[in-house]
Enzyme design. Structure first.
Site, PDB file in Angstrom:
ATOM      1  N   GLU A 107       0.826  -1.205   0.000  1.00  0.00           N
ATOM      2  CA  GLU A 107       0.000   0.000   0.000  1.00  0.00           C
ATOM      3  C   GLU A 107       0.860   1.255   0.000  1.00  0.00           C
ATOM      4  O   GLU A 107       1.879   1.306   0.671  1.00  0.00           O
ATOM      5  CB  GLU A 107      -0.859   0.031   1.270  1.00  0.00           C
ATOM      6  CG  GLU A 107      -1.844  -1.094   1.328  1.00  0.00           C
ATOM      7  CD  GLU A 107      -2.649  -1.073   2.614  1.00  0.00           C
ATOM      8  OE1 GLU A 107      -3.576  -1.872   2.726  1.00  0.00           O
ATOM      9  OE2 GLU A 107      -2.333  -0.261   3.500  1.00  0.00           O
ATOM     10  N   CYS A 121       2.998   8.398   1.891  1.00  0.00           N
ATOM     11  CA  CYS A 121       3.303   7.401   2.913  1.00  0.00           C
ATOM     12  C   CYS A 121       3.694   6.110   2.204  1.00  0.00           C
ATOM     13  O   CYS A 121       2.907   5.519   1.476  1.00  0.00           O
ATOM     14  CB  CYS A 121       2.068   7.202   3.796  1.00  0.00           C
ATOM     15  SG  CYS A 121       2.305   5.955   5.060  1.00  0.00           S
ATOM     16  N   CYS A 150       4.598  -7.379   7.755  1.00  0.00           N
ATOM     17  CA  CYS A 150       5.475  -6.894   8.834  1.00  0.00           C
ATOM     18  C   CYS A 150       5.639  -8.020   9.845  1.00  0.00           C
ATOM     19  O   CYS A 150       4.711  -8.782  10.085  1.00  0.00           O
ATOM     20  CB  CYS A 150       4.843  -5.678   9.512  1.00  0.00           C
ATOM     21  SG  CYS A 150       5.939  -4.843  10.679  1.00  0.00           S
ATOM     22  N   CYS A 190       2.472  -5.730  16.201  1.00  0.00           N
ATOM     23  CA  CYS A 190       1.920  -4.758  17.152  1.00  0.00           C
ATOM     24  C   CYS A 190       0.415  -5.043  17.234  1.00  0.00           C
ATOM     25  O   CYS A 190      -0.234  -5.257  16.219  1.00  0.00           O
ATOM     26  CB  CYS A 190       2.188  -3.335  16.679  1.00  0.00           C
ATOM     27  SG  CYS A 190       3.953  -2.976  16.581  1.00  0.00           S
ATOM     28  N   CYS A 238      -2.205  -3.078  15.163  1.00  0.00           N
ATOM     29  CA  CYS A 238      -1.889  -2.797  13.751  1.00  0.00           C
ATOM     30  C   CYS A 238      -2.361  -3.931  12.851  1.00  0.00           C
ATOM     31  O   CYS A 238      -2.087  -5.104  13.115  1.00  0.00           O
ATOM     32  CB  CYS A 238      -0.394  -2.585  13.575  1.00  0.00           C
ATOM     33  SG  CYS A 238       0.075  -2.307  11.859  1.00  0.00           S
ATOM     34  N   GLY A 260       5.302  -2.308   7.104  1.00  0.00           N
ATOM     35  CA  GLY A 260       6.644  -2.813   7.377  1.00  0.00           C
ATOM     36  C   GLY A 260       7.419  -1.978   8.374  1.00  0.00           C
ATOM     37  O   GLY A 260       7.025  -0.881   8.755  1.00  0.00           O
ATOM     38  N   GLU A 261       8.538  -2.539   8.808  1.00  0.00           N
ATOM     39  CA  GLU A 261       9.438  -1.854   9.733  1.00  0.00           C
ATOM     40  C   GLU A 261      10.680  -1.444   8.919  1.00  0.00           C
ATOM     41  O   GLU A 261      11.515  -2.288   8.587  1.00  0.00           O
ATOM     42  CB  GLU A 261       9.815  -2.793  10.885  1.00  0.00           C
ATOM     43  CG  GLU A 261      10.934  -2.308  11.789  1.00  0.00           C
ATOM     44  CD  GLU A 261      10.780  -0.853  12.262  1.00  0.00           C
ATOM     45  OE1 GLU A 261       9.725  -0.497  12.823  1.00  0.00           O
ATOM     46  OE2 GLU A 261      11.733  -0.063  12.051  1.00  0.00           O
ATOM     47  N   SER A 282       9.663   6.178  10.287  1.00  0.00           N
ATOM     48  CA  SER A 282       8.988   5.781  11.520  1.00  0.00           C
ATOM     49  C   SER A 282       9.407   4.373  11.914  1.00  0.00           C
ATOM     50  O   SER A 282       9.358   3.447  11.101  1.00  0.00           O
ATOM     51  CB  SER A 282       7.471   5.836  11.298  1.00  0.00           C
ATOM     52  OG  SER A 282       6.795   5.398  12.453  1.00  0.00           O
ATOM     53  N   SER A 308       7.402   5.034  17.258  1.00  0.00           N
ATOM     54  CA  SER A 308       6.071   4.578  17.659  1.00  0.00           C
ATOM     55  C   SER A 308       6.122   4.155  19.108  1.00  0.00           C
ATOM     56  O   SER A 308       6.515   3.042  19.425  1.00  0.00           O
ATOM     57  CB  SER A 308       5.643   3.399  16.774  1.00  0.00           C
ATOM     58  OG  SER A 308       5.475   3.848  15.456  1.00  0.00           O
ATOM     59  N   LEU A 309       5.748   5.056  19.985  1.00  0.00           N
ATOM     60  CA  LEU A 309       5.926   4.823  21.419  1.00  0.00           C
ATOM     61  C   LEU A 309       4.724   4.079  22.013  1.00  0.00           C
ATOM     62  O   LEU A 309       4.850   2.978  22.519  1.00  0.00           O
ATOM     63  CB  LEU A 309       6.137   6.181  22.109  1.00  0.00           C
ATOM     64  CG  LEU A 309       6.693   6.153  23.511  1.00  0.00           C
ATOM     65  CD1 LEU A 309       8.039   5.452  23.582  1.00  0.00           C
ATOM     66  CD2 LEU A 309       6.819   7.571  24.053  1.00  0.00           C
ATOM     67  N   HIS A 310       3.570   4.713  21.996  1.00  0.00           N
ATOM     68  CA  HIS A 310       2.282   4.096  22.324  1.00  0.00           C
ATOM     69  C   HIS A 310       2.070   3.692  23.786  1.00  0.00           C
ATOM     70  O   HIS A 310       0.962   3.341  24.175  1.00  0.00           O
ATOM     71  CB  HIS A 310       1.986   2.877  21.450  1.00  0.00           C
ATOM     72  CG  HIS A 310       2.099   3.138  19.982  1.00  0.00           C
ATOM     73  ND1 HIS A 310       1.641   4.294  19.402  1.00  0.00           N
ATOM     74  CD2 HIS A 310       2.628   2.400  18.973  1.00  0.00           C
ATOM     75  CE1 HIS A 310       1.878   4.246  18.101  1.00  0.00           C
ATOM     76  NE2 HIS A 310       2.481   3.122  17.813  1.00  0.00           N
ATOM     77  N   CYS A 360      -3.529   1.463   8.060  1.00  0.00           N
ATOM     78  CA  CYS A 360      -2.508   0.471   7.792  1.00  0.00           C
ATOM     79  C   CYS A 360      -3.029  -0.904   7.374  1.00  0.00           C
ATOM     80  O   CYS A 360      -3.699  -1.574   8.155  1.00  0.00           O
ATOM     81  CB  CYS A 360      -1.745   0.270   9.096  1.00  0.00           C
ATOM     82  SG  CYS A 360      -0.062   0.716   9.006  1.00  0.00           S
TER      83      CYS A 360
END
Ligand code: SAH
Length: 381
Positions: free
Chosen positions: A96, A109, A116, A120, A123, A176-177, A208, A230-232, A350
Protein backbone atom coordinates in the site's frame (compact mmCIF):
# COMPACT_ATOMS: atom_id res chain seq x y z
CA UNK A 1 -2.81 -12.73 -13.96
CA UNK A 2 -0.18 -10.02 -14.15
CA UNK A 3 2.56 -10.55 -16.68
CA UNK A 4 5.71 -11.03 -14.67
CA UNK A 5 8.66 -9.07 -15.88
CA UNK A 6 11.84 -10.91 -15.07
CA UNK A 7 14.33 -8.33 -16.34
CA UNK A 8 16.20 -6.47 -13.62
CA UNK A 9 15.06 -2.94 -12.83
CA UNK A 10 17.29 0.11 -13.21
CA UNK A 11 15.25 2.18 -10.77
CA UNK A 12 16.65 2.17 -7.26
CA UNK A 13 20.26 1.43 -8.18
CA UNK A 14 22.75 3.73 -6.52
CA UNK A 15 24.71 5.73 -9.09
CA UNK A 16 27.86 3.54 -9.15
CA UNK A 17 25.72 0.41 -9.59
CA UNK A 18 23.78 2.13 -12.37
CA UNK A 19 27.02 3.06 -14.13
CA UNK A 20 28.19 -0.52 -13.83
CA UNK A 21 24.91 -1.92 -15.17
CA UNK A 22 25.10 0.40 -18.17
CA UNK A 23 28.72 -0.56 -18.74
CA UNK A 24 27.73 -4.22 -18.87
CA UNK A 25 25.16 -3.29 -21.52
CA UNK A 26 27.99 -1.74 -23.56
CA UNK A 27 27.25 1.92 -22.85
CA UNK A 28 30.00 4.48 -22.35
CA UNK A 29 30.56 5.57 -18.75
CA UNK A 30 29.37 9.14 -19.29
CA UNK A 31 25.92 7.91 -20.32
CA UNK A 32 25.08 7.09 -16.70
CA UNK A 33 24.37 10.73 -15.84
CA UNK A 34 22.04 11.04 -18.82
CA UNK A 35 20.13 7.89 -17.95
CA UNK A 36 19.95 8.97 -14.31
CA UNK A 37 18.25 12.23 -15.28
CA UNK A 38 15.82 10.42 -17.56
CA UNK A 39 14.84 8.18 -14.67
CA UNK A 40 14.51 10.73 -11.87
CA UNK A 41 14.12 14.18 -13.41
CA UNK A 42 12.02 13.38 -16.45
CA UNK A 43 10.38 10.21 -15.21
CA UNK A 44 10.98 8.17 -18.38
CA UNK A 45 8.96 4.98 -18.50
CA UNK A 46 10.51 3.63 -21.70
CA UNK A 47 14.04 3.60 -23.07
CA UNK A 48 12.69 4.97 -26.35
CA UNK A 49 12.01 8.29 -24.66
CA UNK A 50 15.73 8.72 -23.96
CA UNK A 51 16.21 10.51 -27.25
CA UNK A 52 19.71 11.79 -26.57
CA UNK A 53 21.00 8.21 -26.37
CA UNK A 54 22.02 6.47 -29.59
CA UNK A 55 19.33 4.10 -30.84
CA UNK A 56 21.74 1.20 -30.39
CA UNK A 57 22.20 2.02 -26.70
CA UNK A 58 18.46 2.32 -26.13
CA UNK A 59 17.94 -1.10 -27.71
CA UNK A 60 20.72 -2.62 -25.61
CA UNK A 61 19.15 -1.27 -22.44
CA UNK A 62 15.64 -2.39 -23.37
CA UNK A 63 16.94 -5.89 -23.99
CA UNK A 64 18.46 -6.18 -20.53
CA UNK A 65 16.49 -3.98 -18.16
CA UNK A 66 12.97 -2.94 -17.30
CA UNK A 67 11.63 0.50 -16.39
CA UNK A 68 8.24 -0.96 -15.50
CA UNK A 69 6.39 0.78 -12.69
CA UNK A 70 4.44 -1.18 -10.11
CA UNK A 71 0.99 -2.12 -11.38
CA UNK A 72 -2.11 -0.67 -9.72
CA UNK A 73 -4.36 -3.38 -8.25
CA UNK A 74 -6.70 -0.90 -6.62
CA UNK A 75 -7.00 2.84 -6.24
CA UNK A 76 -9.25 4.70 -3.81
CA UNK A 77 -9.73 8.43 -3.74
CA UNK A 78 -11.18 9.86 -0.53
CA UNK A 79 -13.59 12.76 -0.30
CA UNK A 80 -10.82 14.54 1.63
CA UNK A 81 -8.43 14.25 -1.33
CA UNK A 82 -6.23 11.50 0.04
CA UNK A 83 -5.51 8.60 -2.27
CA UNK A 84 -4.60 5.08 -1.52
CA UNK A 85 -3.11 2.62 -3.94
CA UNK A 86 -2.66 -1.09 -3.70
CA UNK A 87 0.42 -1.57 -5.86
CA UNK A 88 1.39 -4.86 -7.48
CA UNK A 89 5.07 -5.71 -7.72
CA UNK A 90 6.83 -7.77 -10.37
CA UNK A 91 6.53 -10.99 -8.34
CA UNK A 92 2.81 -10.43 -7.71
CA UNK A 93 3.34 -9.17 -4.13
CA UNK A 94 1.17 -6.24 -3.08
CA UNK A 95 1.85 -3.14 -1.00
CA UNK A 96 0.00 0.00 0.00
CA UNK A 97 1.02 3.57 -0.73
CA UNK A 98 -1.01 6.52 0.51
CA UNK A 99 -1.00 10.16 -0.58
CA UNK A 100 -2.20 12.79 1.89
CA UNK A 101 -2.61 16.40 0.71
CA UNK A 102 -2.44 19.07 3.39
CA UNK A 103 -2.53 22.86 3.33
CA UNK A 104 1.24 23.31 3.18
CA UNK A 105 2.49 19.99 1.83
CA UNK A 106 1.68 16.74 0.07
CA UNK A 107 2.87 13.68 1.92
CA UNK A 108 3.43 10.26 0.43
CA UNK A 109 3.30 7.40 2.91
CA UNK A 110 5.57 4.68 1.60
CA UNK A 111 5.84 0.98 2.50
CA UNK A 112 9.17 -0.69 3.21
CA UNK A 113 8.11 -4.33 3.45
CA UNK A 114 5.30 -6.57 2.27
CA UNK A 115 3.58 -7.30 5.57
CA UNK A 116 5.47 -6.89 8.83
CA UNK A 117 7.06 -9.19 11.42
CA UNK A 118 6.38 -6.98 14.42
CA UNK A 119 2.80 -8.01 15.36
CA UNK A 120 1.92 -4.76 17.15
CA UNK A 121 -1.47 -5.61 18.63
CA UNK A 122 -3.39 -2.64 17.25
CA UNK A 123 -1.89 -2.80 13.75
CA UNK A 124 -3.61 -4.54 10.90
CA UNK A 125 -0.49 -5.08 8.81
CA UNK A 126 0.77 -7.37 11.56
CA UNK A 127 -2.03 -9.83 10.78
CA UNK A 128 -0.97 -10.31 7.17
CA UNK A 129 0.58 -13.39 5.83
CA UNK A 130 3.39 -12.71 3.46
CA UNK A 131 6.44 -10.90 4.65
CA UNK A 132 9.41 -9.86 2.60
CA UNK A 133 11.64 -6.83 2.30
CA UNK A 134 11.05 -4.46 -0.59
CA UNK A 135 14.12 -3.77 -2.68
CA UNK A 136 15.30 -0.20 -3.20
CA UNK A 137 13.63 -0.01 -6.62
CA UNK A 138 10.29 -1.04 -5.15
CA UNK A 139 10.56 1.66 -2.50
CA UNK A 140 11.58 4.34 -5.01
CA UNK A 141 8.94 2.95 -7.40
CA UNK A 142 6.20 4.14 -5.03
CA UNK A 143 7.51 7.71 -5.31
CA UNK A 144 7.76 7.45 -9.09
CA UNK A 145 4.20 6.13 -9.22
CA UNK A 146 2.91 9.16 -7.30
CA UNK A 147 4.87 11.56 -9.50
CA UNK A 148 3.44 9.80 -12.57
CA UNK A 149 -0.09 10.23 -11.22
CA UNK A 150 0.42 13.98 -10.72
CA UNK A 151 2.44 14.43 -13.91
CA UNK A 152 5.16 15.85 -11.74
CA UNK A 153 8.15 15.52 -14.04
CA UNK A 154 10.36 18.07 -15.67
CA UNK A 155 9.73 18.40 -19.39
CA UNK A 156 6.05 17.61 -18.97
CA UNK A 157 3.46 20.14 -17.95
CA UNK A 158 4.01 19.55 -14.25
CA UNK A 159 1.15 21.32 -12.53
CA UNK A 160 2.56 22.70 -9.31
CA UNK A 161 0.01 23.47 -6.66
CA UNK A 162 0.08 26.78 -4.83
CA UNK A 163 1.94 25.01 -2.05
CA UNK A 164 4.61 23.67 -4.42
CA UNK A 165 5.02 20.07 -5.42
CA UNK A 166 2.24 17.55 -4.99
CA UNK A 167 4.70 15.08 -3.54
CA UNK A 168 6.76 17.33 -1.28
CA UNK A 169 7.21 15.06 1.75
CA UNK A 170 7.81 11.37 2.31
CA UNK A 171 6.99 9.36 5.41
CA UNK A 172 8.20 5.79 5.79
CA UNK A 173 5.08 4.89 7.74
CA UNK A 174 3.42 2.44 5.43
CA UNK A 175 3.59 -1.31 5.72
CA UNK A 176 6.64 -2.81 7.38
CA UNK A 177 9.44 -1.85 9.73
CA UNK A 178 11.89 0.26 7.72
CA UNK A 179 14.80 -0.37 10.08
CA UNK A 180 14.47 -4.13 9.51
CA UNK A 181 15.13 -3.41 5.84
CA UNK A 182 17.97 -1.01 6.48
CA UNK A 183 20.14 -1.38 3.39
CA UNK A 184 17.32 -1.11 0.88
CA UNK A 185 15.73 1.82 2.70
CA UNK A 186 19.11 3.54 2.85
CA UNK A 187 19.71 3.01 -0.88
CA UNK A 188 16.19 4.20 -1.72
CA UNK A 189 16.55 7.33 0.40
CA UNK A 190 19.91 8.08 -1.25
CA UNK A 191 18.08 8.10 -4.60
CA UNK A 192 15.12 10.09 -3.23
CA UNK A 193 17.33 12.81 -1.76
CA UNK A 194 19.89 13.10 -4.57
CA UNK A 195 19.80 16.72 -5.73
CA UNK A 196 20.42 15.67 -9.34
CA UNK A 197 17.38 13.43 -9.33
CA UNK A 198 14.22 13.29 -7.24
CA UNK A 199 15.73 15.99 -4.99
CA UNK A 200 13.51 15.54 -1.95
CA UNK A 201 15.24 17.16 1.02
CA UNK A 202 16.16 14.95 3.97
CA UNK A 203 14.28 17.43 6.11
CA UNK A 204 11.12 16.48 4.30
CA UNK A 205 11.52 12.76 4.92
CA UNK A 206 10.52 11.02 8.15
CA UNK A 207 11.27 7.41 8.97
CA UNK A 208 8.99 5.78 11.52
CA UNK A 209 10.26 2.91 13.63
CA UNK A 210 8.80 0.76 16.36
CA UNK A 211 12.22 1.08 18.03
CA UNK A 212 14.96 -1.06 16.49
CA UNK A 213 17.53 0.53 18.75
CA UNK A 214 20.86 -0.41 17.09
CA UNK A 215 19.54 0.58 13.68
CA UNK A 216 18.35 3.95 15.04
CA UNK A 217 21.96 5.01 15.55
CA UNK A 218 22.84 3.91 12.04
CA UNK A 219 19.77 5.67 10.68
CA UNK A 220 20.95 8.98 12.09
CA UNK A 221 24.49 8.56 10.84
CA UNK A 222 23.88 6.94 7.47
CA UNK A 223 20.43 8.00 6.29
CA UNK A 224 20.05 11.31 8.12
CA UNK A 225 16.29 11.73 7.79
CA UNK A 226 13.87 12.79 10.51
CA UNK A 227 12.91 10.16 13.01
CA UNK A 228 9.49 9.17 14.31
CA UNK A 229 9.21 6.62 17.08
CA UNK A 230 6.07 4.58 17.66
CA UNK A 231 5.93 4.82 21.42
CA UNK A 232 2.28 4.10 22.32
CA UNK A 233 2.96 3.29 26.00
CA UNK A 234 4.95 4.74 28.89
CA UNK A 235 5.67 1.53 30.82
CA UNK A 236 7.51 -1.56 29.68
CA UNK A 237 4.65 -3.68 30.94
CA UNK A 238 2.12 -2.14 28.55
CA UNK A 239 4.55 -1.56 25.71
CA UNK A 240 5.63 -5.22 25.82
CA UNK A 241 2.04 -6.05 25.02
CA UNK A 242 1.28 -3.37 22.42
CA UNK A 243 4.64 -3.38 20.64
CA UNK A 244 6.26 -6.79 21.28
CA UNK A 245 9.58 -5.47 19.97
CA UNK A 246 9.81 -3.70 23.34
CA UNK A 247 10.75 -7.02 24.93
CA UNK A 248 13.95 -6.87 22.93
CA UNK A 249 14.60 -3.11 23.20
CA UNK A 250 12.89 -1.82 26.34
CA UNK A 251 11.97 1.81 26.99
CA UNK A 252 15.21 2.70 28.75
CA UNK A 253 17.29 1.69 25.72
CA UNK A 254 14.80 3.21 23.31
CA UNK A 255 14.79 6.58 25.04
CA UNK A 256 18.59 6.59 25.25
CA UNK A 257 18.73 6.01 21.48
CA UNK A 258 16.32 8.92 20.98
CA UNK A 259 18.52 11.17 23.08
CA UNK A 260 21.51 10.18 20.93
CA UNK A 261 19.73 10.70 17.64
CA UNK A 262 21.81 13.23 15.69
CA UNK A 263 18.94 15.28 14.33
CA UNK A 264 17.33 15.71 17.75
CA UNK A 265 17.87 19.46 17.79
CA UNK A 266 15.16 22.02 18.10
CA UNK A 267 15.08 22.45 14.36
CA UNK A 268 14.53 18.79 13.66
CA UNK A 269 12.55 17.29 16.46
CA UNK A 270 11.83 13.63 17.01
CA UNK A 271 8.19 12.75 16.59
CA UNK A 272 6.72 10.38 19.14
CA UNK A 273 3.69 8.60 17.78
CA UNK A 274 1.09 7.61 20.32
CA UNK A 275 -1.99 5.71 19.24
CA UNK A 276 -4.99 6.56 21.42
CA UNK A 277 -6.60 3.37 22.72
CA UNK A 278 -9.67 3.77 24.93
CA UNK A 279 -8.99 2.75 28.52
CA UNK A 280 -5.62 1.25 27.59
CA UNK A 281 -3.06 4.07 27.37
CA UNK A 282 -5.08 7.30 27.40
CA UNK A 283 -5.29 8.38 31.08
CA UNK A 284 -4.13 11.80 32.36
CA UNK A 285 -1.54 10.00 34.52
CA UNK A 286 -0.09 8.43 31.37
CA UNK A 287 0.02 11.82 29.64
CA UNK A 288 2.03 13.20 32.55
CA UNK A 289 4.31 10.14 32.54
CA UNK A 290 4.84 10.62 28.81
CA UNK A 291 5.95 14.21 29.33
CA UNK A 292 8.43 13.02 31.97
CA UNK A 293 9.69 10.18 29.75
CA UNK A 294 10.60 12.49 26.88
CA UNK A 295 11.74 15.42 29.04
CA UNK A 296 14.76 17.10 27.52
CA UNK A 297 14.32 15.62 24.04
CA UNK A 298 13.41 18.15 21.36
CA UNK A 299 10.22 16.42 20.41
CA UNK A 300 6.65 16.61 19.34
CA UNK A 301 4.01 14.06 20.10
CA UNK A 302 1.68 12.87 17.40
CA UNK A 303 -1.54 11.59 18.94
CA UNK A 304 -3.08 9.14 16.49
CA UNK A 305 -6.74 8.24 16.91
CA UNK A 306 -6.83 4.45 16.72
CA UNK A 307 -8.11 3.36 13.35
CA UNK A 308 -10.18 0.25 14.00
CA UNK A 309 -10.24 -2.72 11.65
CA UNK A 310 -12.53 -5.75 11.57
CA UNK A 311 -11.75 -7.87 14.62
CA UNK A 312 -9.37 -5.37 16.20
CA UNK A 313 -9.11 -5.79 19.99
CA UNK A 314 -9.26 -2.05 20.83
CA UNK A 315 -11.42 1.02 20.51
CA UNK A 316 -10.38 4.57 19.82
CA UNK A 317 -10.24 6.95 22.80
CA UNK A 318 -13.06 9.47 23.08
CA UNK A 319 -12.38 12.94 21.65
CA UNK A 320 -12.50 14.26 25.22
CA UNK A 321 -9.81 11.83 26.38
CA UNK A 322 -7.63 12.76 23.42
CA UNK A 323 -8.09 16.47 24.13
CA UNK A 324 -7.27 16.04 27.81
CA UNK A 325 -4.15 14.07 26.94
CA UNK A 326 -3.09 16.71 24.44
CA UNK A 327 -3.70 19.55 26.93
CA UNK A 328 -1.49 17.91 29.55
CA UNK A 329 1.32 17.55 27.02
CA UNK A 330 0.86 21.15 25.90
CA UNK A 331 1.11 22.34 29.51
CA UNK A 332 4.39 20.43 29.75
CA UNK A 333 5.66 22.29 26.67
CA UNK A 334 5.08 19.66 23.98
CA UNK A 335 3.16 20.38 20.83
CA UNK A 336 0.89 17.44 20.32
CA UNK A 337 -1.15 17.75 17.17
CA UNK A 338 -3.90 15.19 17.00
CA UNK A 339 -3.50 13.45 13.68
CA UNK A 340 -6.73 14.04 11.82
CA UNK A 341 -8.02 10.75 10.55
CA UNK A 342 -7.73 10.90 6.78
CA UNK A 343 -9.29 8.75 4.16
CA UNK A 344 -11.46 6.77 6.55
CA UNK A 345 -13.86 6.23 3.66
CA UNK A 346 -11.13 4.50 1.65
CA UNK A 347 -9.79 2.11 4.30
CA UNK A 348 -6.69 4.22 4.77
CA UNK A 349 -5.64 2.53 8.00
CA UNK A 350 -2.51 0.47 7.79
CA UNK A 351 -2.95 -2.72 5.82
CA UNK A 352 -6.68 -2.44 5.35
CA UNK A 353 -6.87 -2.08 1.61
CA UNK A 354 -4.62 -5.04 1.12
CA UNK A 355 -6.77 -7.26 3.31
CA UNK A 356 -9.95 -6.08 1.66
CA UNK A 357 -8.58 -7.23 -1.68
CA UNK A 358 -8.50 -10.81 -0.58
CA UNK A 359 -10.21 -12.77 2.15
CA UNK A 360 -7.72 -14.59 4.29
CA UNK A 361 -8.88 -17.91 5.71
CA UNK A 362 -8.74 -18.62 9.44
CA UNK A 363 -6.15 -21.32 8.79
CA UNK A 364 -3.92 -18.94 6.84
CA UNK A 365 -4.19 -16.44 9.64
CA UNK A 366 -3.10 -19.01 12.24
CA UNK A 367 -0.20 -20.12 10.07
CA UNK A 368 0.81 -16.52 9.56
CA UNK A 369 0.72 -15.86 13.25
CA UNK A 370 2.93 -18.86 13.90
CA UNK A 371 5.37 -17.73 11.20
CA UNK A 372 5.55 -14.25 12.67
CA UNK A 373 6.05 -15.47 16.21
CA UNK A 374 8.86 -17.56 14.85
CA UNK A 375 10.35 -14.55 13.08
CA UNK A 376 10.08 -12.40 16.18
CA UNK A 377 11.70 -15.08 18.30
CA UNK A 378 14.51 -15.45 15.79
CA UNK A 379 15.00 -11.71 15.85
CA UNK A 380 15.13 -11.85 19.61
CA UNK A 381 18.05 -14.26 19.63
N1 SAH B 1 6.90 -0.13 11.65
C1 SAH B 1 6.96 1.30 11.70
C2 SAH B 1 6.22 2.00 10.57
C3 SAH B 1 4.85 1.49 10.17
S1 SAH B 1 3.47 1.82 11.19
C4 SAH B 1 6.49 1.79 13.04
O1 SAH B 1 6.07 0.97 13.85
O2 SAH B 1 6.60 2.98 13.32
C5 SAH B 1 3.19 3.57 11.09
C6 SAH B 1 2.43 4.13 12.29
O3 SAH B 1 1.03 3.75 12.23
C7 SAH B 1 2.94 3.61 13.61
O4 SAH B 1 3.03 4.63 14.56
C8 SAH B 1 1.88 2.60 13.98
O5 SAH B 1 1.92 2.36 15.35
C9 SAH B 1 0.62 3.29 13.50
N2 SAH B 1 -0.55 2.41 13.37
C10 SAH B 1 -0.58 1.14 12.94
N3 SAH B 1 -1.84 0.65 12.96
C11 SAH B 1 -2.64 1.64 13.40
C12 SAH B 1 -4.04 1.75 13.64
N4 SAH B 1 -4.87 0.74 13.42
N5 SAH B 1 -4.51 2.94 14.10
C13 SAH B 1 -3.66 3.98 14.32
N6 SAH B 1 -2.33 3.93 14.10
C14 SAH B 1 -1.81 2.77 13.66
Amino acid sequence: MPVLNSKPALVGLPRPALAQALGEAGLAGYRAGQVYRWLYVRGAQTFDEMTDLPRRDRAALAERFTLARPGVSDERISVDGSRKWLLRLADGGEIETVYIPEADRGTLCVSSQIGCTLTCRFCHTGTQRLVRNLDAGEIVGQILHARDIFGEWSGRAAPLTDRGRHVSNIVLMGMGEPLYNFDNVKAAMAVATDGDGLAISKRRITLSTAGVVPAMDRCGDEIGVNLAVSLHAVTDELRDELVPLNRKYPLKELMAACRRYPTASNVRRITFEYVMLAGVNDSPAEARALARLIAGIPAKVNLIPFNPWPGSPYECSTPEAVQRFSDILAAAGYTSPVRTPRGRDILAACGQLKSASRRVTARERREAERAREHAVLEEAQ
